[in-house]
Write a protein that holds these residues in place. Structure first.
Motif, PDB file in Angstrom:
ATOM      1  N   CYS A   1     107.935  31.142 -19.053  1.00 53.27           N
ATOM      2  CA  CYS A   1     106.904  30.204 -19.499  1.00 53.27           C
ATOM      3  C   CYS A   1     107.556  29.166 -20.394  1.00 53.27           C
ATOM      4  N   VAL A   2     106.779  28.162 -20.761  1.00 54.54           N
ATOM      5  CA  VAL A   2     107.196  27.186 -21.761  1.00 54.54           C
ATOM      6  C   VAL A   2     106.107  27.140 -22.823  1.00 54.54           C
TER       7      VAL A   2
ATOM      8  N   GLN B   1     116.111  25.623 -18.071  1.00 54.61           N
ATOM      9  CA  GLN B   1     116.485  27.031 -17.926  1.00 54.61           C
ATOM     10  C   GLN B   1     115.465  27.891 -17.190  1.00 54.61           C
ATOM     11  N   VAL B   2     114.231  27.404 -17.035  1.00 52.17           N
ATOM     12  CA  VAL B   2     113.187  28.190 -16.371  1.00 52.17           C
ATOM     13  C   VAL B   2     112.530  27.341 -15.285  1.00 52.17           C
ATOM     14  N   ALA B   3     111.885  28.018 -14.342  1.00 49.85           N
ATOM     15  CA  ALA B   3     111.234  27.326 -13.225  1.00 49.85           C
ATOM     16  C   ALA B   3     109.781  27.008 -13.560  1.00 49.85           C
ATOM     17  N   VAL B   4     109.554  26.557 -14.766  1.00 49.80           N
ATOM     18  CA  VAL B   4     108.215  26.230 -15.270  1.00 49.80           C
ATOM     19  C   VAL B   4     108.305  24.841 -15.892  1.00 49.80           C
TER      20      VAL B   4
ATOM     21  N   ASN C   1     109.041  21.597 -27.022  1.00 48.75           N
ATOM     22  CA  ASN C   1     108.905  22.472 -25.856  1.00 48.75           C
ATOM     23  C   ASN C   1     109.936  23.584 -25.984  1.00 48.75           C
ATOM     24  N   LEU C   2     109.494  24.823 -25.812  1.00 46.66           N
ATOM     25  CA  LEU C   2     110.367  25.985 -25.918  1.00 46.66           C
ATOM     26  C   LEU C   2     110.355  26.734 -24.585  1.00 46.66           C
ATOM     27  N   GLU C   3     111.451  26.642 -23.860  1.00 42.08           N
ATOM     28  CA  GLU C   3     111.563  27.342 -22.585  1.00 42.08           C
ATOM     29  C   GLU C   3     111.848  28.816 -22.883  1.00 42.08           C
ATOM     30  N   CYS C   4     111.074  29.710 -22.258  1.00 44.37           N
ATOM     31  CA  CYS C   4     111.147  31.134 -22.616  1.00 44.37           C
ATOM     32  C   CYS C   4     111.243  32.053 -21.406  1.00 44.37           C
ATOM     33  N   ARG C   5     111.860  33.211 -21.656  1.00 43.62           N
ATOM     34  CA  ARG C   5     111.872  34.325 -20.697  1.00 43.62           C
ATOM     35  C   ARG C   5     111.358  35.568 -21.397  1.00 43.62           C
ATOM     36  N   VAL C   6     110.586  36.356 -20.667  1.00 46.37           N
ATOM     37  CA  VAL C   6     110.104  37.625 -21.207  1.00 46.37           C
ATOM     38  C   VAL C   6     111.292  38.576 -21.331  1.00 46.37           C
TER      39      VAL C   6
ATOM     40  N   GLN D   1     115.891  27.677 -24.307  1.00 47.80           N
ATOM     41  CA  GLN D   1     116.184  26.245 -24.423  1.00 47.80           C
ATOM     42  C   GLN D   1     115.051  25.631 -25.228  1.00 47.80           C
ATOM     43  N   ALA D   2     115.386  24.763 -26.159  1.00 46.75           N
ATOM     44  CA  ALA D   2     114.365  24.127 -26.998  1.00 46.75           C
ATOM     45  C   ALA D   2     114.556  22.619 -27.006  1.00 46.75           C
TER      46      ALA D   2
END
Length: 177
Positions: free
Chosen positions: A68-69, A107-110, A119-124, A142-143
């Protein structure tokens, strides 16, 4: 003299931080929803704990993809934020309906929400409490931030359609850098 507070209203006192727009994507379809139930858990790597209702379309996407982001809007996006919260991602394209721009993440497909100042790119990274509490632990991988936004006025949910704008910034002699 103080009066008794109904327990259902406790959350409005303890809301941890700004309302975020959480973007998710699944099967080629992006979605965005407001979220205010989150907390920082660690500085480095940055870990964020958050709760999404299992009834939300975004919960299903986050559970399935693990990405998610966390998009941080300023107070100027109040109408879009409320609109996203009052509609269902499985029924409407919220990006299109509310004039939000989806931009690719690194870094994410979102997608990220361009109009948000951060914006904060996140993984669970931990799902241990998802089954019991819908609580995900996310690692920020990634931020991004808008350097022109030096003291953005964020929104804080107070419950039942009420929000508070962040106020005056106060600098202290903190030892943290």
């Amino acid at each position: 003299m103080k009066t008794e507070l109904p327990l259902a209203e406790v959350y409005a006192i303890l809301e941890p931080g700004p309302v975020l727009l959480v973007s998710t994507a699944q099967d080629g379809r992006a979605n965005v929803m407001p979220m205010s139930w989150h907390t920082m858990m660690e500085f480095e790597p940055p870990l964020v704990g958050c709760v999404l209702s299992a009834a939300n379309h975004s919960f299903k996407a986050l559970e399935a993809t693990g990405e998610c982001v966390l998009n941080v809007p300023s107070a100027e996006l109040l109408d879009q934020l409320v609109g996203c919260g009052n509609s269902h991602g499985d029924q409407v394209d919220k990006f299109a309906r509310f004039g939000l721009t989806a931009v690719p993440s690194a870094q994410v497909a979102v997608p990220r929400v361009e109009e948000c100042w951060a914006n904060l790119e996140c993984r669970v990274v931990d799902r241990q409490l998802v089954g019991s509490y819908n609580f995900f632990v996310l690692e920020v991988v990634q931020a991004w931030r808008d350097p022109a936004a030096t003291a953005p006025r964020t929104l804080h949910h107070r419950g039942y359609g009420k929000f508070m704008r962040a106020g005056e910034e106060i600098q202290t002699g903190s030892a943290m850098r």
